[in-house]
Design a protein around this motif. Structure first.
Motif, PDB file in Angstrom:
ATOM      1  N   VAL A 108      34.854  35.126  30.738  1.00  0.00           N
ATOM      2  CA  VAL A 108      35.914  36.035  31.202  1.00  0.00           C
ATOM      3  C   VAL A 108      35.329  37.412  31.531  1.00  0.00           C
ATOM      4  CG1 VAL A 108      38.326  36.715  30.862  1.00  0.00           C
ATOM      5  CG2 VAL A 108      37.453  34.738  29.645  1.00  0.00           C
ATOM      6  N   ASP A 109      34.107  37.400  32.066  1.00  0.00           N
ATOM      7  CA  ASP A 109      33.542  38.640  32.573  1.00  0.00           C
ATOM      8  C   ASP A 109      34.122  38.914  33.964  1.00  0.00           C
ATOM      9  OD1 ASP A 109      32.269  36.858  34.274  1.00  0.00           O
ATOM     10  OD2 ASP A 109      30.251  37.197  33.491  1.00  0.00           O
ATOM     11  N   SER A 110      33.607  39.908  34.649  1.00  0.00           N
ATOM     12  CA  SER A 110      34.197  40.292  35.941  1.00  0.00           C
ATOM     13  C   SER A 110      34.092  39.180  36.987  1.00  0.00           C
ATOM     14  CB  SER A 110      33.524  41.563  36.463  1.00  0.00           C
ATOM     15  OG  SER A 110      32.121  41.362  36.605  1.00  0.00           O
ATOM     16  N   ASN A 111      33.090  38.315  36.843  1.00  0.00           N
ATOM     17  CA  ASN A 111      32.920  37.206  37.784  1.00  0.00           C
ATOM     18  C   ASN A 111      33.457  35.880  37.256  1.00  0.00           C
ATOM     19  OD1 ASN A 111      31.520  38.772  39.781  1.00  0.00           O
ATOM     20  ND2 ASN A 111      29.688  38.684  38.482  1.00  0.00           N
ATOM     21  N   PHE A 112      34.029  35.918  36.080  1.00  0.00           N
ATOM     22  CA  PHE A 112      34.559  34.715  35.432  1.00  0.00           C
ATOM     23  C   PHE A 112      33.447  33.649  35.308  1.00  0.00           C
ATOM     24  CE2 PHE A 112      37.832  31.421  34.515  1.00  0.00           C
ATOM     25  CZ  PHE A 112      38.584  32.159  33.620  1.00  0.00           C
ATOM     26  N   THR A 113      32.272  34.101  34.864  1.00  0.00           N
ATOM     27  CA  THR A 113      31.099  33.241  34.742  1.00  0.00           C
ATOM     28  C   THR A 113      31.272  32.230  33.610  1.00  0.00           C
ATOM     29  OG1 THR A 113      29.832  35.216  35.345  1.00  0.00           O
ATOM     30  CG2 THR A 113      28.581  33.277  34.639  1.00  0.00           C
ATOM     31  N   ILE A 114      30.759  31.034  33.838  1.00  0.00           N
ATOM     32  CA  ILE A 114      30.773  29.986  32.814  1.00  0.00           C
ATOM     33  C   ILE A 114      29.334  29.709  32.371  1.00  0.00           C
ATOM     34  CG2 ILE A 114      31.358  27.582  32.304  1.00  0.00           C
ATOM     35  CD1 ILE A 114      33.590  27.796  34.372  1.00  0.00           C
ATOM     36  N   LYS A 149      54.152  38.195  38.245  1.00  0.00           N
ATOM     37  CA  LYS A 149      53.239  38.287  39.388  1.00  0.00           C
ATOM     38  C   LYS A 149      53.463  39.598  40.135  1.00  0.00           C
ATOM     39  CE  LYS A 149      50.151  35.821  41.779  1.00  0.00           C
ATOM     40  NZ  LYS A 149      49.010  35.125  41.136  1.00  0.00           N
ATOM     41  N   GLU A 150      54.712  39.998  40.236  1.00  0.00           N
ATOM     42  CA  GLU A 150      55.026  41.258  40.913  1.00  0.00           C
ATOM     43  C   GLU A 150      54.434  42.437  40.149  1.00  0.00           C
ATOM     44  OE1 GLU A 150      56.297  42.765  44.333  1.00  0.00           O
ATOM     45  OE2 GLU A 150      56.786  40.690  43.799  1.00  0.00           O
ATOM     46  N   LEU A 151      54.518  42.398  38.823  1.00  0.00           N
ATOM     47  CA  LEU A 151      53.935  43.455  37.996  1.00  0.00           C
ATOM     48  C   LEU A 151      52.417  43.463  38.126  1.00  0.00           C
ATOM     49  CD1 LEU A 151      56.183  42.999  34.845  1.00  0.00           C
ATOM     50  CD2 LEU A 151      56.132  45.033  36.298  1.00  0.00           C
ATOM     51  N   SER A 170      52.501  31.032  25.307  1.00  0.00           N
ATOM     52  CA  SER A 170      52.580  32.097  26.311  1.00  0.00           C
ATOM     53  C   SER A 170      51.819  31.705  27.565  1.00  0.00           C
ATOM     54  CB  SER A 170      51.993  33.404  25.753  1.00  0.00           C
ATOM     55  OG  SER A 170      52.746  33.888  24.671  1.00  0.00           O
ATOM     56  N   PHE A 171      50.640  31.118  27.385  1.00  0.00           N
ATOM     57  CA  PHE A 171      49.820  30.686  28.518  1.00  0.00           C
ATOM     58  C   PHE A 171      50.577  29.667  29.357  1.00  0.00           C
ATOM     59  CE2 PHE A 171      46.541  28.047  30.507  1.00  0.00           C
ATOM     60  CZ  PHE A 171      45.667  29.005  31.007  1.00  0.00           C
ATOM     61  N   GLU A 177      44.344  34.446  35.664  1.00  0.00           N
ATOM     62  CA  GLU A 177      45.097  35.672  35.382  1.00  0.00           C
ATOM     63  C   GLU A 177      45.703  35.634  33.983  1.00  0.00           C
ATOM     64  OE1 GLU A 177      46.445  36.396  40.062  1.00  0.00           O
ATOM     65  OE2 GLU A 177      47.795  35.386  38.639  1.00  0.00           O
ATOM     66  N   ALA A 178      46.255  34.490  33.606  1.00  0.00           N
ATOM     67  CA  ALA A 178      46.868  34.377  32.281  1.00  0.00           C
ATOM     68  C   ALA A 178      45.817  34.512  31.180  1.00  0.00           C
ATOM     69  CB  ALA A 178      47.598  33.042  32.156  1.00  0.00           C
ATOM     70  N   LEU A 179      44.644  33.888  31.384  1.00  0.00           N
ATOM     71  CA  LEU A 179      43.582  34.002  30.377  1.00  0.00           C
ATOM     72  C   LEU A 179      43.091  35.436  30.272  1.00  0.00           C
ATOM     73  CD1 LEU A 179      41.711  32.713  28.320  1.00  0.00           C
ATOM     74  CD2 LEU A 179      40.160  32.090  30.201  1.00  0.00           C
ATOM     75  N   ARG A 180      42.937  36.103  31.395  1.00  0.00           N
ATOM     76  CA  ARG A 180      42.532  37.516  31.341  1.00  0.00           C
ATOM     77  C   ARG A 180      43.591  38.349  30.609  1.00  0.00           C
ATOM     78  NH1 ARG A 180      38.136  38.894  34.208  1.00  0.00           N
ATOM     79  NH2 ARG A 180      37.396  37.532  35.895  1.00  0.00           N
ATOM     80  N   GLY A 181      44.868  38.021  30.849  1.00  0.00           N
ATOM     81  CA  GLY A 181      45.943  38.784  30.218  1.00  0.00           C
ATOM     82  C   GLY A 181      45.956  38.692  28.708  1.00  0.00           C
ATOM     83  N   MET A 182      45.407  37.604  28.163  1.00  0.00           N
ATOM     84  CA  MET A 182      45.394  37.435  26.708  1.00  0.00           C
ATOM     85  C   MET A 182      43.995  37.599  26.122  1.00  0.00           C
ATOM     86  SD  MET A 182      46.568  33.492  27.112  1.00  0.00           S
ATOM     87  CE  MET A 182      46.205  32.751  25.526  1.00  0.00           C
ATOM     88  N   THR A 183      43.080  38.172  26.928  1.00  0.00           N
ATOM     89  CA  THR A 183      41.742  38.490  26.425  1.00  0.00           C
ATOM     90  C   THR A 183      41.320  39.886  26.901  1.00  0.00           C
ATOM     91  OG1 THR A 183      40.778  37.249  28.300  1.00  0.00           O
ATOM     92  CG2 THR A 183      41.015  36.078  26.192  1.00  0.00           C
TER      93      THR A 183
END
Length: 542
Positions: A34-40, A425-427, A450-451, A478-484
């Motif tokens: 979950v870095d800026s590039n979503f690297t695995i 999504k609008e927010l 929540s996810f 987006e959801a994973l970023r929102g909870m991390t």
């Protein structure tokens, strides 16, 4: 020849001692950084509670030797989940009280209270929460007469599902010395057609009775908090935002964390009243490794379910607009004071009128770099979304509210206003980030609920099949970023945690399935296999 032999021996010695000693290596995994590039990645190494390296299995196993090595067996690993809006003391109490979540009727409601009374005959009060009259065949609020019939001699205080209303019996009213309905600013004491109090207390009126409920002792409070913590760790939560605590509760947390009695990281907000803001500012901020107190939480309005949220126009099913819990002038004055303090600000706002008021008040101040927040941002007028970007205000959202409220939302506020409700999504488009939380115990504490609600816009039963207002669903990333990482950003902690990167706190979880690829139907059932905070396994599934 002797010299050449010595050199060869030295080279062998160096090769054998280049393995740097670390505390932990995790390998054979699918690591979502979950870095800026979503690297695995495949593997990482941990020392002194910090990620010191991340890469392939070969790189980690050849570079380091570890006291502990975990073979993840190709399981998915994520940064520790961060609940962006929660209530730990309320959950600690809730787990000990009458559980009324999912009651299907008043008969079911009474039966659960009776069962609790049988199991707890020595209780001085009957306390609980979670009832929701919208699930009942007769969709009416309960009345104290029903409680009095079965429980005439013991005081009762039972929170509605949103914790913005409560039903009490006559004994509780007697203890609180309330014998007639009176005006309560920012609240309401309900009366029936005969002008008798029904026992329903809304928002600020709840405190008229709740202040008489005996507080537990310190040992009991810690015991309850640790039980709640065990539940949170078991679902992969490593950090929470405690969205509003009293000074006394915060002092207890300081003591418990100093004694190493609690493990979960806590960004605790000081609950304040606008008219008393100077007192709370003077308490000052606090920062330690696992407990931070750097934000002040205020309450602006009530909830949609109990019609306390302040709307621009009347509710579609009632002749009221709801109400503010304090005046606009009080908020304006207190926010001006807070703008000159070191505190971050977070304010509960549900109705479109309340969100507009706060966005405009925030916008009048120079706070663009302060990461001030609006908690819930539940109903927003179409013309106001842009203000989150314009004034740089963080929307803090709870996706399960959408799927809990969707069955009665249109009845409450109508089709047009509902388009601006739970508009995640609008927010996100407006601000660029959303902080995701559960709001436990108002909703379940499992972050995967929540996810699921964020990406599928469905309830636990997978309804509606097509999803609720899917135009406002979030992608899985987006959801994973929102909870991390975005949740960490909402607390100024994105450089310390929220992603699996070198130099950050080694908070991570291992799940038994991959939430990025599993079907919607499976998301809620995915289990946490291991929860790790600062390199320490604080939960291992048996």
């Amino acid at each position: 020849m002797k010299f050449i032999g010595l050199i060869f021996t030295l080279i062998l010695f160096i090769q054998c001692t280049t393995n740097i000693e670390v505390d932990l290596i995790v390998h054979n995994a699918k690591v979502y950084s979950v870095d800026s590039n979503f690297t695995i990645h495949q593997a990482f190494a941990v020392k002194n509670g910090i990620f010191i390296d991340i890469g392939t299995d070969k790189q980690m196993l050849s570079r380091y030797k570890a006291k502990e090595i975990i073979d993840a067996n190709q399981k998915a690993i994520y940064p520790g989940f961060y609940d962006g809006h929660a209530h730990s003391f309320m959950l600690a109490d809730y787990l000990q009280q009458v559980d009324l979540v999912g009651c299907k009727s008043m008969k079911d409601f009474v039966a659960r209270v009776q069962e609790y009374r049988k199991k707890n005959p020595d209780s001085k009060w009957i306390l609980g929460g979670g009832w929701d009259e919208s699930l009942w065949d007769i969709k009416q609020y309960p009345h104290r007469d029903t409680l009095d019939k079965y429980f005439p001699d013991i005081p009762i205080f039972l929170n509605r599902i949103d914790y913005h209303a409560a039903i009490v019996n006559s004994e509780a009213l007697r203890i609180a010395q309330i014998d007639t309905s009176v005006y309560v600013e920012g609240g309401k004491i309900e009366i029936d057609s005969t002008q008798r109090m029904t026992g329903l207390l809304i928002d600020n009126a709840m405190a008229l009775v709740s202040k008489y409920i005996p507080a537990g002792n310190e040992v009991n409070i810690l015991q309850k908090l640790r039980q709640a913590q065990d539940s949170l760790l078991s679902v992969g939560l490593t950090s929470i935002v405690d969205a509003g605590l009293e000074v006394e509760q915060l002092e207890l947390l300081k003591k418990f964390y100093e004694q190493d009695s609690l493990k979960i990281r806590n960004y605790a907000m000081l609950f304040a009243e606008p008219h008393n803001i100077s007192k709370y500012i003077n308490e000052g901020t606090f920062e330690s490794e696992r407990l931070n107190i750097k934000a002040i939480k205020l309450m602006a309005d009530g909830a949609l379910g109990s019609r306390g949220a302040r709307m621009l126009e009347n509710y579609s099913d009632d002749s009221t607009k709801g109400f503010l819990l304090h005046s606009k002038e009080e908020f304006k004055e207190s926010l001006a004071q807070l703008a000159n303090s070191n505190f971050q600000v977070a304010i509960h706002a549900i109705g479109d009128s309340t969100n507009r008021m706060l966005l405009d008040l925030y916008g009048a101040l120079d706070i663009k770099n302060r990461r001030w927040r609006i908690e819930h941002a539940q109903v927003v007028h179409p013309s106001d979304f842009i203000k989150f970007k314009r004034y740089q205000i963080i929307p803090s959202i709870q996706p399960t509210h959408a799927t809990s409220d969707m069955n009665w939302l249109i009845q409450r506020i109508g089709i047009e206003r509902a388009k601006g409700a739970y508009a995640y999504k609008e927010l996100l488009k407006s601000y660029g980030k959303v902080v995701i939380g559960t709001d436990f115990p108002i909703e379940h504490f499992n972050p995967l609920y929540s996810f699921h609600a964020a990406v599928a816009r469905q309830n636990a039963q997978g309804q509606p099949k097509e999803g609720f207002q899917m135009e406002n669903a979030l992608s899985r990333e987006e959801a994973l970023r929102g909870m991390t990482i975005w949740a960490a950003y909402g607390c100024f902690q994105e450089k310390k945690r929220g992603s699996i990167e070198k130099g950050k706190d080694a908070d991570f979880i291992i799940l038994d399935d991959d939430i990025m690829t599993a079907s919607n139907e499976k998301l809620r059932g995915i289990k946490t296999l291991r929860t790790v905070i600062a390199g320490e396994s604080v939960y291992i599934r048996q």
